[in-house]
Scaffold this active site. Structure first.
Site, PDB file in Angstrom:
ATOM      1  N   ARG A  65      -5.195  -4.115  -4.314  1.00  0.00           N
ATOM      2  CA  ARG A  65      -4.276  -5.098  -3.733  1.00  0.00           C
ATOM      3  C   ARG A  65      -4.585  -5.322  -2.260  1.00  0.00           C
ATOM      4  O   ARG A  65      -5.156  -4.484  -1.585  1.00  0.00           O
ATOM      5  CB  ARG A  65      -2.822  -4.615  -3.861  1.00  0.00           C
ATOM      6  CG  ARG A  65      -2.255  -4.670  -5.263  1.00  0.00           C
ATOM      7  CD  ARG A  65      -0.808  -4.228  -5.287  1.00  0.00           C
ATOM      8  NE  ARG A  65       0.071  -5.196  -4.637  1.00  0.00           N
ATOM      9  CZ  ARG A  65       0.757  -4.960  -3.522  1.00  0.00           C
ATOM     10  NH1 ARG A  65       0.640  -3.811  -2.896  1.00  0.00           N
ATOM     11  NH2 ARG A  65       1.564  -5.874  -3.016  1.00  0.00           N
ATOM     12  N   LYS A 130      -2.302  10.130  -4.860  1.00  0.00           N
ATOM     13  CA  LYS A 130      -2.698   8.980  -5.672  1.00  0.00           C
ATOM     14  C   LYS A 130      -3.748   9.359  -6.703  1.00  0.00           C
ATOM     15  O   LYS A 130      -4.791   9.930  -6.387  1.00  0.00           O
ATOM     16  CB  LYS A 130      -3.220   7.854  -4.785  1.00  0.00           C
ATOM     17  CG  LYS A 130      -3.567   6.593  -5.577  1.00  0.00           C
ATOM     18  CD  LYS A 130      -3.875   5.420  -4.668  1.00  0.00           C
ATOM     19  CE  LYS A 130      -4.222   4.175  -5.464  1.00  0.00           C
ATOM     20  NZ  LYS A 130      -4.454   2.992  -4.606  1.00  0.00           N
ATOM     21  N   ARG A 265       8.751   7.068   5.419  1.00  0.00           N
ATOM     22  CA  ARG A 265       9.003   7.056   6.848  1.00  0.00           C
ATOM     23  C   ARG A 265       8.922   8.471   7.395  1.00  0.00           C
ATOM     24  O   ARG A 265       9.516   9.402   6.835  1.00  0.00           O
ATOM     25  CB  ARG A 265      10.400   6.483   7.122  1.00  0.00           C
ATOM     26  CG  ARG A 265      10.711   6.280   8.603  1.00  0.00           C
ATOM     27  CD  ARG A 265      11.988   5.504   8.791  1.00  0.00           C
ATOM     28  NE  ARG A 265      13.130   6.220   8.223  1.00  0.00           N
ATOM     29  CZ  ARG A 265      14.315   5.649   7.985  1.00  0.00           C
ATOM     30  NH1 ARG A 265      14.468   4.361   8.205  1.00  0.00           N
ATOM     31  NH2 ARG A 265      15.307   6.350   7.502  1.00  0.00           N
TER      32      ARG A 265
END
Length: 267
Positions: A65, A130, A265
């Site tokens: 992406r 991932k 975050r």
């Protein structure tokens, strides 16, 4: 990484893993391809009622992406794309990448992988690292049957010197399972799950699969940043909506996010 000893994809093994779904697919297996997504989009197969799958042992120009590259080495990953055609009233493209992620997660769980998580909108993680990525691209042109090319890359066994970056780290199936699984069998297992879930999706939309996705939400109730094309947002990940939009609880209320890049975050 120059590996001449890797096991190439085998059509017979893929068909065996597909079992009763074998007739639903048309398989093309290549030693090497620039990008399986690009190739399928450029050379759309005829609509013969089957799902057309293009897989390559190595992709030289694999894409992710937002213009990112998907790196590939011989025997290091399973990379393939599938062309899915839907009825004119099907809910394409809302939530399609999330459904594909759920299909990959279920196939991995079938192999015995523990700690599989889904990161909105297109990543599959294991314990925060991932393992796989998904790229969904709609076919161009007006007046055609709604269709999408779904590209999937799954790390099998990355080379020690692989230059792969991800905010929370990367992993592969060799690390998760002790050894890399047979790529041909894995391809078949993922395609079966895709077929099952896309049938549900085409009939009832993403809302029918929302609960299953939420169960694997990597960032559930965690503080996240949303980095997208427009404003940057910060809040708590509240899951996903019935159409696959990310729900973000902010000081100003609940916000819907339709695209972007989610990252945790920092405290």
């Amino acid at each position: 990484m120059d590996r001449s000893d890797y096991e190439a994809l085998d059509a017979g093994a893929v068909l065996a893993a597909l079992d009763g779904f074998a007739g639903a697919f048309s398989l093309v297996l290549l030693k090497e391809c620039d990008s399986t997504n690009s190739r399928l989009l450029a050379e759309l197969p005829p609509d013969d009622g089957r799902v057309h799958v293009l897989a390559a042992d190595v992709q030289t120009s694999g894409r992710g992406r937002r213009g990112r590259a998907w790196k590939s080495w011989p025997g290091a990953s399973l990379t393939f794309s599938a062309l899915w055609r839907f009825a004119p009233d099907a809910p394409v493209p809302a939530g399609l990448s999330l459904v594909a992620g759920l299909a990959v997660a279920r196939a991995l769980e079938e192999l015995g992988v523990e700690g599989v998580q889904l990161k909105w909108p297109n990543d599959v993680l294991v314990h925060g690292r991932k393992l796989a990525g998904i790229l969904v691209e709609l076919t161009p042109g007006r007046g055609r049957v709604p269709a999408a090319v779904v590209g999937i890359g799954i790390n099998l066994q990355l080379p020690p010197d692989a230059d792969v970056e991800y905010a929370t780290g990367v992993t592969d199936l060799a690390a998760c399972l002790g050894q890399a699984p047979d790529a041909s069998r894995l391809l078949g297992l993922v395609l079966v799950q895709l077929h099952r879930l896309f049938e549900v999706y085409a009939a009832a939309g993403f809302s029918a699969l929302r609960g299953a996705w939420q169960q694997r939400n990597a960032f559930a109730n965690l503080p996240v940043n949303i980095l997208g094309e427009a404003e940057a947002l910060a809040g708590t990940c509240a899951g996903v909506d019935d159409d696959g939009a990310l729900l973000l609880q902010t000081p100003g209320g609940l916000r819907r996010v339709l695209s972007g890049e989610v990252s945790l975050r920092l405290a």
